[in-house]
Design a protein around this motif. Structure first.
Motif, PDB file in Angstrom:
ATOM      1  N   LEU A 428       0.830  -1.214   0.000  1.00  0.00           N
ATOM      2  CA  LEU A 428       0.000   0.000   0.000  1.00  0.00           C
ATOM      3  C   LEU A 428       0.862   1.261   0.000  1.00  0.00           C
ATOM      4  O   LEU A 428       0.474   2.267   0.575  1.00  0.00           O
ATOM      5  CB  LEU A 428      -0.920   0.002   1.231  1.00  0.00           C
ATOM      6  CG  LEU A 428      -1.932  -1.138   1.333  1.00  0.00           C
ATOM      7  CD1 LEU A 428      -2.617  -1.119   2.683  1.00  0.00           C
ATOM      8  CD2 LEU A 428      -2.964  -1.024   0.216  1.00  0.00           C
ATOM      9  N   GLY A 429       2.027   1.213  -0.593  1.00  0.00           N
ATOM     10  CA  GLY A 429       2.901   2.376  -0.605  1.00  0.00           C
ATOM     11  C   GLY A 429       4.202   2.097   0.107  1.00  0.00           C
ATOM     12  O   GLY A 429       4.437   1.013   0.670  1.00  0.00           O
ATOM     13  N   SER A 430       5.082   3.093   0.106  1.00  0.00           N
ATOM     14  CA  SER A 430       6.429   2.901   0.635  1.00  0.00           C
ATOM     15  C   SER A 430       6.441   2.646   2.138  1.00  0.00           C
ATOM     16  O   SER A 430       7.209   1.817   2.626  1.00  0.00           O
ATOM     17  CB  SER A 430       7.295   4.119   0.299  1.00  0.00           C
ATOM     18  OG  SER A 430       6.731   5.304   0.858  1.00  0.00           O
ATOM     19  N   LEU A 431       5.591   3.340   2.885  1.00  0.00           N
ATOM     20  CA  LEU A 431       5.567   3.128   4.333  1.00  0.00           C
ATOM     21  C   LEU A 431       5.091   1.728   4.656  1.00  0.00           C
ATOM     22  O   LEU A 431       5.691   1.025   5.484  1.00  0.00           O
ATOM     23  CB  LEU A 431       4.675   4.164   5.013  1.00  0.00           C
ATOM     24  CG  LEU A 431       4.450   3.960   6.518  1.00  0.00           C
ATOM     25  CD1 LEU A 431       5.772   3.997   7.275  1.00  0.00           C
ATOM     26  CD2 LEU A 431       3.480   4.999   7.077  1.00  0.00           C
ATOM     27  N   ALA A 432       4.007   1.299   4.013  1.00  0.00           N
ATOM     28  CA  ALA A 432       3.486  -0.042   4.269  1.00  0.00           C
ATOM     29  C   ALA A 432       4.530  -1.099   3.904  1.00  0.00           C
ATOM     30  O   ALA A 432       4.688  -2.107   4.609  1.00  0.00           O
ATOM     31  CB  ALA A 432       2.198  -0.263   3.481  1.00  0.00           C
TER      32      ALA A 432
END
Length: 509
Positions: A428-432
């Motif tokens: 779900l994106g770089s953080l996830a």
């Protein structure tokens, strides 16, 4: 004979006897501590022996002696931390690491740090003067504004050493217990008060003549600075405060200056002072607005329990609007809706209250207060989705996650974090992605790995706190390493809560 006329006689006696110990340069500590005690002479180090040439010296401590650095408030059965957590670390190295920890980090990490500061742990075996680790722990508690915890810790150790008494005295000033501190100072001949503190305590004890005489003596000897003289003179003579112009604002006020300025009718605002000063505004004598602002500052660092914050928020009805008052009104409306138990009333007030909490960065205290109750109400639609996210910020996050059927990919990912299993979930994106890597046994780097190998687990926890804090500021790699290190250290609950907070709170960048 007037006070000023009698000063030369006393001054001559003082000069003949030599300056007293309490007139010497005070100890150094965190920058805003009062210069309340004079520096003692050098302490004799404990005896050491080396039974084998080249071997590490063994420190000899008399039987029955309290090891100050081992003092704590939370036993091992409460914290879950082993007593030998510091292992073969060096006291000075650990103390520096504790003092370097930042207080503006994720709430889960703040809570872990406070637990570490209050834990009953054996001192490190790598050497160092006893007491330095306790001082570092106390100073970090003061940085967090956790004065009640710091006071309990220093009283458990016994504030008999000047360095400990100095901190205890300042805590007493900020919590309104200065008379108790002055009495303790008078009862302990080993504590050598500096001139300003001696004058303050004499005045608090009602001996105004002795206080005035001591002020003149200290000024003549050069132990009272001109700016201190101006404040002390007004503290002793209210007429001077009424007749003269307002004193200039101090560049770095201490708790002693803060209390005397308050006494002469020239109080200092605590909003620009270190968060520990906010504790002074929690007294019943402070106005409600000041109490709210102080309570919110302390709640952000975890120094004030959510229930105490709620008590301040609901003391009375707001008499104004805008800013802080709108936030209090929104909270009170939502609290009444929760108490009524009506889903419709809760749905109508939840979004406004949550928006107010987000703007004040008080989402976690709000979630601790209301998250589990919201989850049990089984709200539908957008309100139910928001209630789910709020519940994940509470201590019951895992139970709340298990009872929710995910409605979106993001909810499925949040449930995976809460359950500690992110296998097979879509990115779900770089953080996830960084969180997924953190739950997948990442490489920790040579530094943390060495700390674990050497059984310096306390320092490894401090390193993990640093990594997660840096990660919350935007360093994605540190997020992965920090979570991986927490999990390898057995701090699974902290790792999950930190990951949830990274996903749900606006704390990055």
């Amino acid at each position: 004979m007037s006070t000023r006329a009698r000063v030369p006689l006393l001054l001559a006696a003082v000069l003949a006897a030599g300056a007293p110990a309490w007139a010497e340069r005070p100890l150094s500590a965190i920058d805003w501590l009062s210069d309340s005690v004079a520096a003692p002479g050098p302490r004799k180090p404990p005896a050491t022996i080396s039974p084998v040439p080249g071997a590490e010296p063994i420190t000899v401590v008399p039987l029955g002696t309290t090891v100050i650095d081992a003092v704590g408030l939370l036993p091992a059965q409460v914290t879950g931390l082993p007593r030998d957590l510091w292992g073969p670390g060096e006291t000075q190295t650990i103390a520096r690491a504790i003092r370097a920890e930042r207080v503006d980090t994720l709430p889960a990490v703040q809570e872990l740090l406070v637990t570490l500061l209050l834990a009953e742990l054996d001192p490190p075996t790598g050497g160092g003067a006893d007491g330095q680790l306790l001082l570092a722990r106390l100073d970090k508690l003061l940085d967090l504004g956790a004065l009640d915890q710091a006071q309990a810790l220093v009283e458990r150790a016994g504030p008999t050493a000047p360095s400990l008494f100095r901190r205890w005295f300042d805590i007493s000033l900020l919590t309104g217990q200065e008379d108790r501190a002055c009495s303790a100072m008078r009862a302990n001949p080993g504590i050598a008060p500096t001139f300003p503190v001696r004058i303050f305590c004499l005045a608090r004890g009602g001996d105004w003549n002795a206080a005035a005489l001591t002020l003149e003596t200290g000024l003549a000897l050069g132990f009272v600075k001109p700016e201190e003289d101006a404040l002390l003179a007004r503290f002793l003579d209210p007429a001077l405060a009424e007749e003269g112009d307002a004193l200039p604002l101090p560049t770095r006020p201490s708790p002693l200056i803060f209390r005397m300025r308050e006494a002469i009718g020239e109080p200092l605002s605590t909003t620009t002072l270190p968060v520990a000063f906010a504790r002074a505004d929690m007294r019943s004598t402070a106005g409600w607005k000041a109490r709210i602002e102080a309570a919110e500052r302390l709640a952000r660092t975890g120094a004030l329990a959510p229930n105490e914050l709620l008590g301040v928020w609901t003391e009375r009805k707001p008499a104004a609007s805008g800013g802080l008052w709108d936030r209090v009104a929104a909270l009170q409306a939502f609290d009444l809706a929760i108490l009524s138990g009506g889903p419709e009333a809760v749905t109508d007030t939840l979004d406004t209250a949550w928006t107010a909490m987000v703007s004040a960065e008080l989402e976690v205290p709000f979630a601790q207060l209301y998250g589990p109750r919201l989850a049990r109400m089984k709200l539908g639609g957008p309100a139910g989705a928001l209630a789910f996210r709020i519940g994940l910020l509470s201590d019951e996050y895992e139970d709340i996650a298990r009872s929710r059927e995910p409605q979106t990919n993001e909810e499925a990912f949040l449930v995976g974090i809460a359950r500690g299993d992110l296998q097979g979930l879509p990115p779900l994106g770089s953080l996830a992605a960084a969180l997924q890597d953190g739950f997948d046994q990442p490489a920790l780097g040579s530094g943390p790995s060495r700390l674990i190998e050497e059984k310096r687990l306390g320092e490894a926890i401090l390193a993990a706190i640093d990594l997660v804090t840096d990660g919350a500021q935007g360093d994605i790699l540190d997020v992965t390493r920090g979570l991986g290190l927490l999990r390898q250290l057995g701090l699974e609950d902290v790792a999950r809560q930190s990951a949830l907070q990274l996903m749900l709170l606006e704390r990055r960048g």
